[in-house]
Design an enzyme around this catalytic site. Structure first.
Site, PDB file in Angstrom:
ATOM      1  CG  PHE A 208      -1.800  -1.059   1.492  1.00  0.00           C
ATOM      2  CD1 PHE A 208      -3.122  -1.003   1.052  1.00  0.00           C
ATOM      3  CD2 PHE A 208      -1.391  -2.196   2.200  1.00  0.00           C
ATOM      4  CE1 PHE A 208      -4.010  -2.034   1.292  1.00  0.00           C
ATOM      5  CE2 PHE A 208      -2.278  -3.247   2.448  1.00  0.00           C
ATOM      6  CZ  PHE A 208      -3.584  -3.165   1.986  1.00  0.00           C
ATOM      7  CG  ASP A 209       1.008   5.915  -1.598  1.00  0.00           C
ATOM      8  OD1 ASP A 209       2.031   6.167  -0.939  1.00  0.00           O
ATOM      9  OD2 ASP A 209       0.322   6.809  -2.146  1.00  0.00           O
ATOM     10  N   GLY A 210       0.793   5.234   1.258  1.00  0.00           N
ATOM     11  CA  GLY A 210       0.230   5.784   2.489  1.00  0.00           C
ATOM     12  C   GLY A 210      -0.826   6.847   2.238  1.00  0.00           C
ATOM     13  CG  PHE A 325      -4.093  -1.075  -3.378  1.00  0.00           C
ATOM     14  CD1 PHE A 325      -5.191  -1.197  -4.215  1.00  0.00           C
ATOM     15  CD2 PHE A 325      -3.759  -2.152  -2.563  1.00  0.00           C
ATOM     16  CE1 PHE A 325      -5.945  -2.366  -4.249  1.00  0.00           C
ATOM     17  CE2 PHE A 325      -4.507  -3.326  -2.589  1.00  0.00           C
ATOM     18  CZ  PHE A 325      -5.598  -3.425  -3.434  1.00  0.00           C
TER      19      PHE A 325
END
Length: 370
Positions: A208-210, A325
């Site tokens: 995941f991106d943040g 993502f």
């Protein structure tokens, strides 16, 4: 990078008409015989499961069929699908992800035979039911455990997502993805790399991106409006104030819930689910708030990579996630170039700034099938 999500069902190419003395249904059974007689496990109740809605065009490769639809129209498309319904589609970009979900379910059933806290995949498609046989034949051919279908005959399937208790929706159509996000459902547009990196068959890896993915776009807004120095200052001032949740926070939460079931059986080091935070933030300047936010939510992340603006593709190539993502197409494209199956989350301030760039291009060329 290309968005290639098409079905191609081709089995034996046999004709169901027969000049023999056998009845037509006997001929049909001879061609469409089940791929396996093994007893399948019972699917969990939707309210207990972690439900993943997957469009047909990301689960299977339907590029050729999509071209027929776009160039020749719906009737020729349906005719072609029926004529080739015994020919299984080849895997699409979501195929390895779905297989990994099933591998996790196998482990969960071994540890908790009576539990229904499992992944449940629902095939979501605006295809007509006429095409359903080819999809069913393909699923049986690949030995996938998908019992729930939603075929809407040309209408958008988005209205059914809540009824299926959907936790995550994956599609090739950015318009439908935006509609799902507006309904409060975690969703992303999945892209197909030219060459997909080989991934683990026994451990589900999700990256995941943040900001604007797990977290809100609050900090991203500061950066876009006032620059990097103000962003660092803002994060330092607010490092003890948790960020608001982003669209994929609930999916990470669901993964964490299943991870704890393995931890409870002493399998932390052998857990078949592993999660990654891959962010452009720098650790010293802005990483503290991100980690404190996750802790305040009671969520663990297995690995956190703070890249300080460096490209994400090379790191993802080492991680080899089944799915990644990100809210920015720049990072999605970079990941895909390195062979990672990457998904765009069209959420937050970055979408407004790039409105006349990649995202509009994707939307304008969005295919009919989800």
């Amino acid at each position: 990078m290309s968005l290639r999500n098409c079905h191609t069902l081709t089995a034996s190419g046999q004709d169901l008409t027969s000049s023999s003395s056998r009845g037509p249904w006997e001929d049909a059974r001879a061609v469409l015989k089940p791929s396996t007689l093994a007893r399948k496990p019972k699917p969990p109740k939707p309210e207990n499961a972690i439900t993943i809605g997957v469009s047909a065009r990301v689960l299977f490769n339907m590029e050729k069929e999509q071209q027929i639809y776009e160039q020749q129209g719906m009737e020729e498309y349906i005719k072609y699908q029926v004529e080739h319904e015994t020919q299984p589609f080849s895997p699409g970009p979501a195929f390895s992800f779905v297989k990994a979900l099933e591998a996790v379910n196998t482990r969960l059933r071994e540890l908790y035979p009576e539990s229904e806290e499992l992944f449940d995949v629902v095939l979501m498609t605006n295809n007509h039911a006429y095409v359903g046989l080819r999809l069913i034949n393909t699923i049986n051919h690949h030995k996938l455990f998908i019992e729930r279908f939603c075929m809407t005959g040309g209408n958008s399937p988005i209205g059914y997502l809540k009824a299926y208790h959907t936790n995550l929706y994956l599609s090739a159509d950015p318009v439908k993805v935006r509609e799902a996000l507006e309904e409060g459902i975690a969703a992303a547009t999945m892209f197909t790399p030219e060459k997909i990196t080989e991934v683990s068959e026994t451990q589900l890896r999700v990256a995941f991106d943040g900001d604007a993915v797990l977290f809100s776009d609050e900090s991203e807004r500061i950066y876009k409006a006032h620059g990097l120095d103000k962003f660092f200052e803002h994060e330092k001032t607010h490092e003890n104030k948790p960020l608001d949740h982003g669209p994929l926070k609930g999916f990470l939460e669901a993964l964490g819930k299943l991870q704890k079931k393995f931890y409870g059986k002493g399998q932390r080091m052998d857990c078949p689910i592993r999660t990654y935070l891959v962010t452009a933030r720098s650790a010293a300047s802005s990483g503290t708030r991100a980690l404190k936010t996750l802790r305040s939510w009671g969520l663990e992340i297995d690995e956190a990579l703070f890249l300080a603006g460096a490209p994400k593709g090379p790191m993802l190539e080492k991680i080899r996630p089944h799915i990644f993502f990100d809210d920015q197409m720049f990072h999605v494209e970079g990941a895909a170039e390195m062979g990672t199956v990457a998904c765009h989350v069209p959420y937050g301030i970055a979408q407004r700034i790039t409105k006349k760039g990649n995202n509009d291009k994707d939307a304008s060329s969005a295919p009919q099938e989800s």
